[in-house]
Design an enzyme around this catalytic site. Structure first.
Site, PDB file in Angstrom:
ATOM      1  N   ARG A   1      48.053  -3.045 -16.708  1.00  6.20           N
ATOM      2  CA  ARG A   1      49.480  -2.751 -16.837  1.00  6.20           C
ATOM      3  C   ARG A   1      50.371  -3.985 -16.822  1.00  6.20           C
ATOM      4  O   ARG A   1      51.477  -3.951 -17.363  1.00  6.20           O
ATOM      5  CB  ARG A   1      49.891  -1.744 -15.751  1.00  6.20           C
ATOM      6  CG  ARG A   1      49.435  -0.330 -16.081  1.00  6.20           C
ATOM      7  CD  ARG A   1      49.530   0.593 -14.890  1.00  6.20           C
ATOM      8  NE  ARG A   1      48.478   0.308 -13.904  1.00  6.20           N
ATOM      9  CZ  ARG A   1      48.329   0.960 -12.759  1.00  6.20           C
ATOM     10  NH1 ARG A   1      49.168   1.943 -12.450  1.00  6.20           N
ATOM     11  NH2 ARG A   1      47.348   0.643 -11.927  1.00  6.20           N
TER      12      ARG A   1
ATOM     13  N   ASP B   1      44.136   0.409 -21.248  1.00  2.00           N
ATOM     14  CA  ASP B   1      44.073   1.796 -20.786  1.00  2.00           C
ATOM     15  C   ASP B   1      45.119   2.661 -21.480  1.00  2.00           C
ATOM     16  O   ASP B   1      46.128   3.042 -20.886  1.00  2.00           O
ATOM     17  CB  ASP B   1      44.237   1.835 -19.253  1.00  2.00           C
ATOM     18  CG  ASP B   1      43.112   1.082 -18.558  1.00  2.00           C
ATOM     19  OD1 ASP B   1      42.019   0.962 -19.141  1.00  2.00           O
ATOM     20  OD2 ASP B   1      43.325   0.601 -17.423  1.00  2.00           O
TER      21      ASP B   1
ATOM     22  N   LYS C   1      31.545   2.719 -14.883  1.00  2.00           N
ATOM     23  CA  LYS C   1      31.231   2.941 -13.454  1.00  2.00           C
ATOM     24  C   LYS C   1      30.199   4.046 -13.257  1.00  2.00           C
ATOM     25  O   LYS C   1      30.440   5.041 -12.570  1.00  2.00           O
ATOM     26  CB  LYS C   1      32.496   3.251 -12.644  1.00  2.00           C
ATOM     27  CG  LYS C   1      33.530   2.144 -12.666  1.00  2.00           C
ATOM     28  CD  LYS C   1      34.689   2.459 -11.734  1.00  2.00           C
ATOM     29  CE  LYS C   1      35.760   1.402 -11.763  1.00  2.00           C
ATOM     30  NZ  LYS C   1      36.554   1.399 -13.017  1.00  2.00           N
TER      31      LYS C   1
ATOM     32  N   HIS D   1      38.171   2.286 -21.297  1.00  4.97           N
ATOM     33  CA  HIS D   1      37.728   3.533 -20.636  1.00  4.97           C
ATOM     34  C   HIS D   1      37.698   4.541 -21.775  1.00  4.97           C
ATOM     35  O   HIS D   1      38.695   5.223 -22.026  1.00  4.97           O
ATOM     36  CB  HIS D   1      38.762   4.002 -19.599  1.00  4.97           C
ATOM     37  CG  HIS D   1      38.754   3.267 -18.305  1.00  4.97           C
ATOM     38  ND1 HIS D   1      37.682   3.272 -17.451  1.00  4.97           N
ATOM     39  CD2 HIS D   1      39.703   2.518 -17.694  1.00  4.97           C
ATOM     40  CE1 HIS D   1      37.974   2.556 -16.366  1.00  4.97           C
ATOM     41  NE2 HIS D   1      39.189   2.080 -16.496  1.00  4.97           N
TER      42      HIS D   1
ATOM     43  N   THR E   1      19.602  10.195 -15.222  1.00 12.53           N
ATOM     44  CA  THR E   1      20.882  10.718 -15.716  1.00 12.53           C
ATOM     45  C   THR E   1      21.744   9.616 -16.326  1.00 12.53           C
ATOM     46  O   THR E   1      22.308   9.783 -17.412  1.00 12.53           O
ATOM     47  CB  THR E   1      21.646  11.431 -14.568  1.00 12.53           C
ATOM     48  OG1 THR E   1      20.829  12.479 -14.079  1.00 12.53           O
ATOM     49  CG2 THR E   1      22.978  11.988 -15.045  1.00 12.53           C
TER      50      THR E   1
END
Ligand code: 5BU
Length: 253
Positions: free
Chosen positions: A226, A35, A90, A59, A97
């Site tokens: 992390r 991330d 997600k 992401h 859509t």
């Protein structure tokens, strides 16, 4: 528990099969959640941590300098180090859509992410929309059955209904994002985020379990962000998580 290798035969999706085979060969059940917001940092970390992991989780919408050439470099690293790419998108909309979001826009996720994930909340249409676009490209989908964050609304009933939804599409859905195993069916693969050796949490509701606890709860893949990213030496932290995850897996056999 049967081994990852023994479960390949039960899995009906090519990405699920590939993941189990890769975990077996490489002896790792660690996914790294990279991330970061700059593509050069992401690529550097993917190159360094790549040898330790089965999955690199992205992401892409947090990247400030996304480009197609970045995707090509990422694909080369995935090939070089033998890991799969998981875009943690997600999805959460109606089928029509999400199909557009999966294939179009800036990111063209379906073109490069071996796997992505979706909330089950909208019902079967979301899986069908993604499946129509993903099957031809031999992609796989994970459904969010449980979350790690404090106060989340995904209760036991929701998780069970998510399992029932997945059971309708085993050629495309190959597993879950969850904190616990949901069924004894050996085909399903469980990936668990919210993993850290120091299981303290953050100030925005994240809650952690240790690698051992995640695997004891029936998970297959530990997702660490992390815990590796913020370590003074990310490579040795990754090796530590890899070892902890693999040791815990061997104990379940
Ligand atoms: P961390 O730095 O290890 O806390 O990062 C966890 C990652 O997993 C981060 O990218 C989240 O978006 C992702 N995540 C999560 O933490 N918890 C969840 O329940 C789900 C995803 Br679903």
């Amino acid at each position: 528990m049967p081994s990852y290798k023994d479960r390949i035969q039960f899995c009906k999706n090519p990405v699920g099969k590939k993941l189990l085979a890769l975990m077996t060969e490489k002896e790792t059940n660690l996914a790294f959640s990279v991330d970061v917001t700059q593509t050069k940092d992401l690529l550097l970390l993917a190159d360094k941590i790549g040898p330790e992991i089965c999955i690199l989780k992205t992401h892409v919408d947090i990247l400030e300098d996304f480009s197609l050439s970045f995707i090509h470099e990422l694909e080369e690293l995935a090939q070089k180090h033998q890991f799969l790419i998981f875009e943690d998108r997600k999805f959460a909309d109606i089928g029509h859509t999400v199909q557009l979001q999966y294939q179009k826009g800036i990111y063209h996720i379906a073109d490069w992410a071996h796997m992505t994930n979706a909330h089950s909340l909208p019902g079967p249409g979301i899986v069908e929309g993604l499946r129509e676009a993903g099957l031809a490209k031999e992609r796989g989908l994970l459904l969010l059955a449980e979350m790690s964050s404090k106060g989340n609304l995904l209760d036991k009933n929701y998780a069970n209904q998510t399992l029932a939804l997945a059971e309708q599409y085993p050629d495309f859905v190959f597993g879950f994002i969850a904190q616990h195993k949901l069924s004894d069916n050996p085909a399903w693969i469980y990936l668990t985020p919210g993993v850290q050796i120091e299981d303290k949490g953050d100030n925005l509701g994240q809650q952690y379990v240790t690698p051992e606890k995640a695997i004891q709860n029936g998970s297959d893949v530990i997702i660490v962000g992390r815990g590796i990213l913020k370590a003074s030496d990310p490579v040795s932290a990754a090796k530590k998580y890899r070892e902890a995850g693999w040791e815990a897996y061997l104990k379940t056999l």
